[in-house]
Design a protein around this motif. Structure first.
Motif, PDB file in Angstrom:
ATOM      1  N   ILE A  53       0.829  -1.207   0.000  1.00 38.50           N
ATOM      2  CA  ILE A  53       0.000   0.000   0.000  1.00 38.50           C
ATOM      3  C   ILE A  53       0.862   1.256   0.000  1.00 38.50           C
ATOM      4  O   ILE A  53       0.577   2.229  -0.707  1.00 38.50           O
ATOM      5  CB  ILE A  53      -0.950  -0.011   1.217  1.00 38.50           C
ATOM      6  CG1 ILE A  53      -2.000  -1.126   1.055  1.00 38.50           C
ATOM      7  CG2 ILE A  53      -1.629   1.344   1.396  1.00 38.50           C
ATOM      8  CD1 ILE A  53      -2.864  -1.339   2.272  1.00 38.50           C
ATOM      9  N   GLY A  54       1.931   1.248   0.795  1.00 40.88           N
ATOM     10  CA  GLY A  54       2.755   2.449   0.916  1.00 40.88           C
ATOM     11  C   GLY A  54       3.728   2.672  -0.219  1.00 40.88           C
ATOM     12  O   GLY A  54       4.240   3.782  -0.395  1.00 40.88           O
ATOM     13  N   SER A  55       3.978   1.639  -1.032  1.00 47.35           N
ATOM     14  CA  SER A  55       5.036   1.707  -2.035  1.00 47.35           C
ATOM     15  C   SER A  55       4.845   2.836  -3.040  1.00 47.35           C
ATOM     16  O   SER A  55       5.807   3.519  -3.414  1.00 47.35           O
ATOM     17  CB  SER A  55       5.131   0.375  -2.783  1.00 47.35           C
ATOM     18  OG  SER A  55       3.914   0.084  -3.467  1.00 47.35           O
ATOM     19  N   ARG A  56       3.632   3.057  -3.501  1.00 41.60           N
ATOM     20  CA  ARG A  56       3.409   4.020  -4.591  1.00 41.60           C
ATOM     21  C   ARG A  56       3.621   5.462  -4.144  1.00 41.60           C
ATOM     22  O   ARG A  56       3.745   6.360  -4.987  1.00 41.60           O
ATOM     23  CB  ARG A  56       2.005   3.861  -5.180  1.00 41.60           C
ATOM     24  CG  ARG A  56       0.904   4.317  -4.254  1.00 41.60           C
ATOM     25  CD  ARG A  56      -0.472   4.322  -4.886  1.00 41.60           C
ATOM     26  NE  ARG A  56      -1.417   4.939  -3.980  1.00 41.60           N
ATOM     27  CZ  ARG A  56      -1.624   6.256  -3.915  1.00 41.60           C
ATOM     28  NH1 ARG A  56      -0.984   7.075  -4.735  1.00 41.60           N
ATOM     29  NH2 ARG A  56      -2.489   6.749  -3.038  1.00 41.60           N
ATOM     30  N   ASN A  57       3.681   5.702  -2.832  1.00 44.13           N
ATOM     31  CA  ASN A  57       3.868   7.058  -2.324  1.00 44.13           C
ATOM     32  C   ASN A  57       5.303   7.348  -1.915  1.00 44.13           C
ATOM     33  O   ASN A  57       5.620   8.476  -1.533  1.00 44.13           O
ATOM     34  CB  ASN A  57       2.951   7.315  -1.124  1.00 44.13           C
ATOM     35  CG  ASN A  57       1.481   7.240  -1.476  1.00 44.13           C
ATOM     36  OD1 ASN A  57       0.808   6.273  -1.130  1.00 44.13           O
ATOM     37  ND2 ASN A  57       0.979   8.237  -2.168  1.00 44.13           N
TER      38      ASN A  57
END
Length: 455
Positions: free
Chosen positions: A425-429
């Motif tokens: 979930i956090g990867s794209r940010n």
């Protein structure tokens, strides 16, 4: 100089030729290096390497382990040749292995001898990164004597550093000289050999994401560089079963592939040819570990596991029928406050910097999601073709990885289901880079696929 043959057909020496190449992609690619040698029993060529690099007095960096692996021998060779030097053994903190972080870099700066004219590292990933950053700080060229085929940054023009608890790429000059004695590399701990394999299989994902990003975002793409990476990873896959026995040919293929990967990054000027979502699983896991003051595994091992996870996501992506209503439902359900809470839960004290990256790049932009969906919907057949051309099946890669002794599941290295879901979930940010997780976000399917990563 105009390209006369494809990059994947060139020798290493041709790839690092001084003038570089004007490429059909419209850009000039170069990785000027004064010395590059990979082979057995070549450590005694250190004086020749220094002469080629134009160095009269190097500043040598190593740690406790790399001193034993090659540093002691390097110093003896220099003393025997009458070459002056200064050296610093980077100390460990609290019994932990050294990290590519501010404390270690500060230690190098504090003990740097300004009469030296070259930063020479003896080691692998961490030493290489610290040397590049010290070289940037001191305004000096760098060189590296490798001790393990464990990562792909030897020839790259960037260093991976931990800054304020966040993994960042610091862009520096590529090393002017690299010496990789395969007899020394073959003696590296087995986990480091496996880590090199893990870092290389990531290139399947990197090239696939690069092509999709070029279609969706207009990012520059170079087929010549991509072809060079495909050839390198294919050679390593064929040599996978020789890694456990430390077969000389397998070790050489890994070393050459890792160097080629760094050359590819230097050619493009960023890490796109060498890393994708699989690296971001690793980056977020490392950041979580640092936040909790816990150790984390070798980068390449985590990347290898992230590669298998990402290939499993693509297995499901290929089954998708695009549905605009799914995107609109996701857009309506997006809650900024809930996203902020999740970001703080995932990144802890680093959350404010992640929020800043997200806001400055518009990574949560509804307009951008819709525009990307329009492109994906129009070109979905092409996306599926790219996936089919670039990606092997996850079971194939997992089987090859197990042949080398590499672990393939997060729980096997102590990473639980929740941390894997949060990393996805956090990867794209984490950075402004179009990843597989960004593609899934643009389709409105993040929640659905987050559940898959935790299985």
């Amino acid at each position: 100089m105009t390209v006369h043959k494809p990059f994947d057909e060139m020798t290493l020496q041709e790839l690092v030729t001084g003038g570089g190449y004007d490429c059909e992609c419209g850009r000039h690619h170069a990785c000027a290096m004064k010395y590059l040698n990979i082979g057995p029993g070549i450590l005694n060529e250190v004086p020749e390497m220094l002469k080629a690099a134009g160095s009269r007095k190097p500043f040598i960096l190593y740690d406790r382990n790399t001193y034993e692996a090659a540093g002691r021998s390097v110093l003896a060779i220099l003393e025997g040749a009458g070459i002056p030097y200064s050296a610093w053994e980077i100390p460990e903190r609290d019994g932990k292995r050294i990290a590519p972080a501010e404390w270690e870099l500060g230690s190098c700066v504090f003990h740097f001898d300004p009469s030296c004219d070259l930063i020479l590292g003896v080691g692998s990933g961490v030493i290489n990164d610290l040397c590049k950053c010290l070289g940037k700080t001191a305004g000096l060229d760098t060189a590296i004597i490798g001790t393990a085929p464990s990562m792909d940054g030897y020839a790259s023009d960037s260093g991976s550093m931990e800054v304020n608890g966040i993994k960042v790429s610091v862009y520096c000059k590529a090393p002017v000289a690299i010496l990789l004695d395969t007899e020394i590399l073959a003696q590296a701990p087995a986990r480091m050999l496996v880590a090199g394999f893990g870092d290389m299989i990531a290139k399947y994902i990197a090239i696939c994401e690069w092509r999709v990003s070029a279609m969706v975002t207009g990012e520059h793409y170079c087929e010549g560089i991509a072809g060079m990476m495909r050839a390198a990873v294919n050679r390593i896959m064929k040599a996978a079963d020789g890694i456990p026995s430390r077969d000389p040919e397998a070790i050489r293929y890994i070393a050459e592939g890792l160097v080629i990967s760094g050359i590819a990054m230097a050619y493009l000027g960023n890490s796109r040819p060498a890393s994708g979502l699989e690296h971001y699983f690793s980056h977020v896991w490392e950041m979580m570990a640092m936040e909790r003051h816990k150790p984390y595994d070798l980068h390449g091992i985590q990347v290898g596991i992230g590669t298998v996870l990402t290939l499993e996501l693509y297995r499901e992506i290929k089954k998708i029928t695009l549905d605009r209503s799914a995107l609109e439902t996701a857009i309506q359900a997006f809650d900024e406050r809930e996203w902020l809470e999740n970001t703080r839960r995932i990144f802890g004290s680093c959350a404010d910097e992640i929020v800043g990256i997200t806001e400055s790049a518009g990574l949560n932009s509804t307009e951008k999601r819709r525009a990307h969906f329009d492109i994906l919907e129009k070109n979905w057949g092409e996306v599926l073709r790219i996936i089919a051309e670039e990606l092997p099946e996850p079971d194939e890669i997992a089987a090859a990885a197990r042949t080398t002794g590499m672990l393939t599941r997060p729980e096997e290295i102590g990473i639980g289901r929740e941390d894997t879901v949060m990393a996805f979930i956090g990867s794209r940010n984490l950075r402004n880079k179009y990843l597989t997780s960004t593609l899934i976000w643009d389709l409105g399917l993040t929640e659905r696929f987050a559940g898959l990563t935790g299985q």
